[in-house]
Design a protein around this motif. Sequence first.
Motif, PDB file in Angstrom:
ATOM      1  N   THR A   1       0.775  -1.021   0.031  1.00 34.15           N
ATOM      2  CA  THR A   1      -0.177  -0.001  -0.145  1.00 34.15           C
ATOM      3  C   THR A   1       0.865   1.401   0.010  1.00 34.15           C
ATOM      4  O   THR A   1       0.551   2.348  -0.569  1.00 34.15           O
ATOM      5  CB  THR A   1      -0.785   0.090   1.216  1.00 34.15           C
TER       6      THR A   1
ATOM      7  N   ASN B   1       0.283   3.877  -2.917  1.00 32.17           N
ATOM      8  CA  ASN B   1      -0.136   5.263  -2.585  1.00 32.17           C
ATOM      9  C   ASN B   1       0.972   6.082  -3.339  1.00 32.17           C
ATOM     10  O   ASN B   1       0.815   7.230  -3.419  1.00 32.17           O
ATOM     11  CB  ASN B   1      -0.189   5.094  -1.135  1.00 32.17           C
TER      12      ASN B   1
ATOM     13  N   PRO C   1      -6.977   1.880  -5.149  1.00 33.99           N
ATOM     14  CA  PRO C   1      -6.228   1.403  -3.847  1.00 33.99           C
ATOM     15  C   PRO C   1      -6.357  -0.105  -4.097  1.00 33.99           C
ATOM     16  O   PRO C   1      -7.209  -0.975  -4.509  1.00 33.99           O
ATOM     17  CB  PRO C   1      -7.145   1.800  -2.577  1.00 33.99           C
TER      18      PRO C   1
END
Length: 235
Positions: free
Chosen positions: A89, A93, A105
């Motif tokens: 992540t 991101n 996401p």
Amino acid sequence: MKSLAHHLLLGFVILVAGCASKPLTHDYQGKINIRTLQVEFAPIRDPEQNLSGEYAEFTKVIKGVQEILDVFDPVQRQALTEQLHTFETTLVNGIRQRAALPLNPVTESEVSMQYGDNNELVSVEYDYPLLEGPYLNLFVTIYYTERSDLAVGAQSVSANYIELRPEIILQIDGYNEKGEVFWRQTTRYESEKMYQFGDQYILGVPTQRLKEAQIFLVPMARGVTDNLQILRETN
């Protein structure tokens, strides 16, 4: 043979990282998904270095037992999986923010890990649902640019320290809904600090392998995405 295949793949990833780039264009429709994320690790150490005879064979057997225990220990495996998702992540991101892309996401990936002959984590692959539309393939290589060794204690029970400076290479391949490349770029980041591995070896077997495998991954993900200088195609 497994180790040879891993080293060949690692060399291939580094070679691919040197391929021609394509500036980011906007010839895609809708939001972008992650389709592939693969991470390859260069070897941290050779656990059998300077060992020979019966002692080397004994440590090899112990390493096999340790690997089996790791696989079937649900608490340890869950902790490792959670840390790998944090790396994932953080990386995704960071790309989204630097490139200002409508990147979905990552929420439903499954992680598979491969351990090499030397009882080290050598590769991680994230599996994603196959969705229609534009997507990114991400290829990560971790290797080490500086190393120092220190061993204290008797041969059978000792504290072994290996300090390494990791470097990460990230290659991003973006494809539109027609399967055409709309972005290809490579970036890298060398850690500003050295990381310590091999804390407290017993007969050559790491007792804190999770810490060793994960201690630097998240800051490396931040560093490589902060270094991402977006190349845009101008019309």
